[in-house]
Design an enzyme around this catalytic site. Structure first.
Site, PDB file in Angstrom:
ATOM      1  N   GLU A   1       0.806  -1.229   0.000  1.00  0.00           N
ATOM      2  CA  GLU A   1       0.000   0.000   0.000  1.00  0.00           C
ATOM      3  C   GLU A   1       0.830   1.266   0.000  1.00  0.00           C
ATOM      4  O   GLU A   1       0.512   2.225  -0.717  1.00  0.00           O
ATOM      5  CB  GLU A   1      -0.954   0.020   1.199  1.00  0.00           C
ATOM      6  CG  GLU A   1      -2.180  -0.883   1.060  1.00  0.00           C
ATOM      7  CD  GLU A   1      -1.910  -2.323   1.472  1.00  0.00           C
ATOM      8  OE1 GLU A   1      -0.772  -2.622   1.892  1.00  0.00           O
ATOM      9  OE2 GLU A   1      -2.842  -3.149   1.370  1.00  0.00           O
TER      10      GLU A   1
ATOM     11  N   HIS B   1     -10.637  -4.112  11.155  1.00  0.00           N
ATOM     12  CA  HIS B   1     -11.289  -3.944   9.853  1.00  0.00           C
ATOM     13  C   HIS B   1     -12.578  -3.129   9.953  1.00  0.00           C
ATOM     14  O   HIS B   1     -13.441  -3.239   9.095  1.00  0.00           O
ATOM     15  CB  HIS B   1     -11.641  -5.314   9.264  1.00  0.00           C
ATOM     16  CG  HIS B   1     -10.545  -5.936   8.441  1.00  0.00           C
ATOM     17  ND1 HIS B   1      -9.365  -6.343   8.978  1.00  0.00           N
ATOM     18  CD2 HIS B   1     -10.462  -6.212   7.114  1.00  0.00           C
ATOM     19  CE1 HIS B   1      -8.601  -6.867   8.021  1.00  0.00           C
ATOM     20  NE2 HIS B   1      -9.252  -6.794   6.883  1.00  0.00           N
TER      21      HIS B   1
HETATM   22  C1  LIG Z   1      -2.363  -4.249   4.562  1.00  0.00           C
HETATM   23  C2  LIG Z   1      -3.443  -5.093   4.020  1.00  0.00           C
HETATM   24  N1  LIG Z   1      -3.737  -4.996   2.721  1.00  0.00           N
HETATM   25  C3  LIG Z   1      -4.720  -5.752   2.190  1.00  0.00           C
HETATM   26  C4  LIG Z   1      -5.429  -6.623   2.981  1.00  0.00           C
HETATM   27  C5  LIG Z   1      -6.540  -7.463   2.390  1.00  0.00           C
HETATM   28  N2  LIG Z   1      -6.091  -8.845   2.322  1.00  0.00           N
HETATM   29  C6  LIG Z   1      -6.404  -9.707   3.293  1.00  0.00           C
HETATM   30  S1  LIG Z   1      -5.694 -11.183   3.042  1.00  0.00           S
HETATM   31  C7  LIG Z   1      -4.993 -10.687   1.609  1.00  0.00           C
HETATM   32  C8  LIG Z   1      -4.158 -11.641   0.821  1.00  0.00           C
HETATM   33  C9  LIG Z   1      -3.020 -12.151   1.589  1.00  0.00           C
HETATM   34  O1  LIG Z   1      -2.392 -13.160   0.883  1.00  0.00           O
HETATM   35  P1  LIG Z   1      -1.282 -14.030   1.543  1.00  0.00           P
HETATM   36  O2  LIG Z   1      -0.346 -13.176   2.311  1.00  0.00           O
HETATM   37  O3  LIG Z   1      -0.702 -14.873   0.482  1.00  0.00           O
HETATM   38  O4  LIG Z   1      -2.034 -14.930   2.619  1.00  0.00           O
HETATM   39  P2  LIG Z   1      -3.169 -16.036   2.371  1.00  0.00           P
HETATM   40  O5  LIG Z   1      -4.472 -15.350   2.593  1.00  0.00           O
HETATM   41  O6  LIG Z   1      -3.007 -16.574   1.018  1.00  0.00           O
HETATM   42  O7  LIG Z   1      -2.944 -17.047   3.435  1.00  0.00           O
HETATM   43  C10 LIG Z   1      -5.316  -9.375   1.338  1.00  0.00           C
HETATM   44  C11 LIG Z   1      -4.890  -8.627   0.147  1.00  0.00           C
HETATM   45  C12 LIG Z   1      -5.108  -6.661   4.347  1.00  0.00           C
HETATM   46  N3  LIG Z   1      -5.782  -7.452   5.190  1.00  0.00           N
HETATM   47  N4  LIG Z   1      -4.107  -5.907   4.836  1.00  0.00           N
END
Ligand SMILES: Cc1ncc(C[n+]2csc(CCOP(=O)(O)OP(=O)(O)O)c2C)c(N)n1
Ligand SMILES: [Mg+2]
Lengths: 330, 362
Positions: free
Chosen positions: A60, A129
């Site tokens: 971000e 959130h």
């Molecule tokens: C700073 C931030 N940006 C965006 C999000 C929204 N978000 C939640 S989970 C996620 C994907 C995360 O992917 P990964 O790190 O691969 O973990 P996974 O869910 O696949 O276990 C996103 C973009 C967030 N929670 N926090």
């Protein structure tokens, strides 16, 4: 003129601006192939390609900063931050860069940057959130911030934001994306920062914005049935604020009730109350009252979560109390 | 057949890992069901497919180690020893939940078990682990800090900042990447310039390994190696585990952006089916031998010689027991009382020693 969801109105606005101006692009997490977490960018990648609709990594701070840098070179980026909670990672780009560069450069660099993001309490998303951070951004000179409450405003204020040479935060609301309303894509909108009187009544001026607007209107209906008449103002913009519209209304009703989802302490409503009393003090029949979120991180439990921010019924109660004091004072 | 190890694993430990994987799967499926029935609301990020990661790693950890996890953390909490009842109750927002109903699915905390929390903002587990690692090193203790994160999280600035500091000060942190190849709907090749995540650690001079995250024994062995090095004072270690989530990103996501072939391939490689197979299957069947290449036959034969095995009946009993445990957790959660606003304020003021200030009307 057609009926559509709030997210669809935003989608139409994006499409209209991207079609009209090829310097307009959008970027953010899952805006492209996935079509946007709340569907706002649906279909745009297929139409405009990946240079204009860019899926980003979870970075971000830097992709918002990318928006700033690209705007300095004359592009009109629309950065989508998935929710305002993640914008905390982008605060440097927003506050130190976007808000300051036009000024620090002596006006050499306009900042035609739009940052779209939803805020607010949704349904049991937990304390990290469920934030309302508008007060933080209101306190940063150099930013504009709009808070559309209806699909019509979502459509027009987003278009205006994209066309603006100031950095504009378009603060959407997670619970408004699936609200429906009529959108007139032909009639030009009022200026981006103008407040609108959504209902006129003689007793109390109720100042609201974003998701608190439908609640205020709902409460006004209930109150009207008992003979209490509310003027309901939809602020539409939190920076700058259209004080004239508010003052004119308070001058008519002599009472003012502010409704915000933001936490009460140093929240957005504190600014409304302070400035309005400076202008209207001698015309007020009662102290300005604020209904706001509790000063507590949002509890996960659904019942507590709902109780932590104003509900339509709380507005009704507050208005009744304000009027009861009036009766008592007679 | 898929498992080949240098070191023989204790039979009871193998059974314990299998049991935890079965518990994990049963727990998450019960949570999904409760969500579908409307008993759980909000985001619910489930773990099926990734069990070998949490189970393999956490079985290598000591009770004195600290764990930091993300919003996809029910299984980490469960394997760490938080009772299923308290996790399920938290998912239901009940007062008996491990966070008192204030945190929810994404925010499980348990101070006693050194579970430093589930974090919903991607990239937060790094600095928390950094601070915990600093505190451990500060006190010169032999403990390690386990930091879990996804493949998407490594593009957050905090990842790079934290790895640098961890390496600079030789902090006892075990970085564990649960690489399920997706950042919600964005596949890793579309979010990362370097898709072999472990390679990034070398930029900070942190020893890194990659292991098959669908294979609990491979995970366990790699984790043991890393933890040994940490306890020997060698500083932070990095482990990338390739895995897959069978469900969507959360219950709000269908996961329909993923090719069916991909999902099927990983389902064929189910870590639980593999672990059951591993645990209960003493000799290869005729078909298995026929289907396998010479190499894997030898590997499997080696394995069979070295290991004891469980039998069908034992695995069946395990399955029944974990189902009972989870069903009990669900009943407990459903029957528990909800917290009231007073509880919320108590949680808020607990560390303020309940100071009272002027009450301001809302
Ligand atoms: C700073 C931030 N940006 C965006 C999000 C929204 N978000 C939640 S989970 C996620 C994907 C995360 O992917 P990964 O790190 O691969 O973990 P996974 O869910 O696949 O276990 C996103 C973009 C967030 N929670 N926090
Ligand atoms: Mg992932």
């Amino acid at each position: 003129m057609s009926e559509m969801f709030y997210w669809q109105a935003l989608n139409r606005a994006m499409d209209a601006e991207m079609a009209a101006d090829e310097t307009v692009l959008t970027l953010g997490e899952d805006v492209g192939l996935y079509g946007g977490t709340y569907r706002v960018t649906e279909g745009l990648m297929a139409k405009y390609g990946e240079w204009r609709v860019r899926d980003t990594p979870i970075s971000e701070n830097s992709f918002t900063g990318l928006g700033v840098g690209a705007a300095m070179l004359g592009l009109r980026p629309v950065v989508e931050i998935m929710t305002i909670n993640f914008a905390l990672f982008a605060m440097d780009a927003i506050v130190n860069m976007a808000a300051k560069i036009p000024f620090m450069s002596g006006g050499q660099f306009p900042m035609p940057l739009t940052i779209r993001m939803p805020g607010g309490v949704a349904k049991q998303l937990g304390a990290q959130h469920s934030q309302r951070l508008e007060h933080m951004l209101m306190n940063v000179p150099g930013l504009r911030m709009v808070v559309p409450a209806t699909p019509q405003d979502a459509y027009w204020q987003l278009r205006q934001a994209i066309r603006s040479d100031d950095p504009v935060i378009v603060l959407e609301h997670e619970l408004l994306y699936f609200s429906k309303g009529r959108v007139d894509e032909m009639v030009p909108a009022p200026p981006i920062h103008q407040a609108v009187v959504r209902r006129r009544g003689r007793d109390i001026t109720c100042v609201a914005y974003s998701r608190m607007l439908p609640l205020a209107l709902q409460a006004a209906e209930t109150l009207a049935a008992e003979g209490i008449e509310l003027t309901v103002i939809d602020l539409r913009s939190l920076s700058p604020i259209d004080w004239n519209t508010c003052i004119a209304a308070v001058e008519q009703t002599h009472r003012c009730l502010i409704v915000e989802e933001d936490c009460r302490f140093a929240g957005a409503g504190a600014e409304f109350a302070a400035t309005l009393q400076e202008h209207c003090f001698y015309l007020l029949d009662a102290p300005i009252r604020r209904l706001a979120g509790m000063d507590i991180p949002t509890p996960f439990n659904g019942t507590l979560e709902a109780a932590s921010i104003p509900r339509a019924d709380d507005i009704v109660q507050a208005a009744r109390q304000m009027m009861a004091r009036k009766e008592a004072a007679r | 057949m898929r498992f080949c190890r240098k070191k023989a694993m204790d039979k009871t430990q193998m059974a314990a890992m299998l049991r935890d994987m079965l518990r994990a799967r049963a727990f998450e499926e019960a949570a999904a069901q409760a969500y579908a029935q409307g008993h759980i609301a909000g985001f619910l990020h489930l773990y099926p497919g990734e069990e070998a990661v949490a189970v393999g790693v956490l079985h290598a950890a000591e009770p004195g180690d600290y764990v930091v996890s993300t919003y996809r953390e029910h299984v980490h909490a469960l394997v760490r020893g938080i009772p299923a009842r308290q996790i399920m109750a938290e998912l239901h927002g009940k007062k008996t939940g491990i966070s008192g109903g204030m945190g929810g699915s994404m925010h499980l905390f348990d101070k006693d078990r050194r579970f430093l929390g589930g974090y919903a903002i991607v990239g937060e587990t790094f600095p928390i682990a950094l601070g915990a690692g600093y505190a451990v090193a500060y006190r010169k203790l032999p403990e390690a800090v386990l930091c879990f994160f996804g493949d998407g999280a490594v593009n957050q600035g905090t990842f790079h900042e934290s790895l640098n500091m961890a390496a600079l000060w030789k902090l006892p942190i075990f970085f564990i990447c649960e690489n399920n190849h997706y950042q919600i709907g964005t596949e890793i090749h579309r979010h990362s310039a370097i898709t072999e995540v472990y390679k990034r650690a070398c930029a900070y001079g942190i020893p890194a390994e990659k292991a098959d995250g669908m294979n609990v024994i491979a995970v366990h062995e790699a984790a043991e190696r890393a933890l040994e090095r940490i306890r020997a004072g060698e500083g932070p270690q990095f482990l990338e585990l390739e895995t897959y989530r069978y469900r969507g990103h959360s219950m709000a996501d269908s996961g329909s952006y993923r090719p069916n072939a991909e999902l099927n391939a990983y389902q064929a490689n189910d870590p639980i089916a593999a672990a059951v197979h591993e645990a209960e299957y003493p000799y290869p069947g005729i078909e298995a031998v026929a289907a396998a290449s010479a190499n894997s036959v030898t590997r499997f034969a080696d394995h069979c010689c070295q290991e004891g095995h469980l039998d069908d009946a034992t695995v069946e009993r395990m399955r029944r027991e974990v189902q009972e445990e989870v069903a009990d957790a669900v009943t407990f959660a459903e029957q528990s009382a909800a917290p009231d606003m007073e509880d919320a304020w108590k949680a808020f003021h607990r560390n303020r020693r309940f100071e009272t200030l002027m009450e301001v009307a809302r």
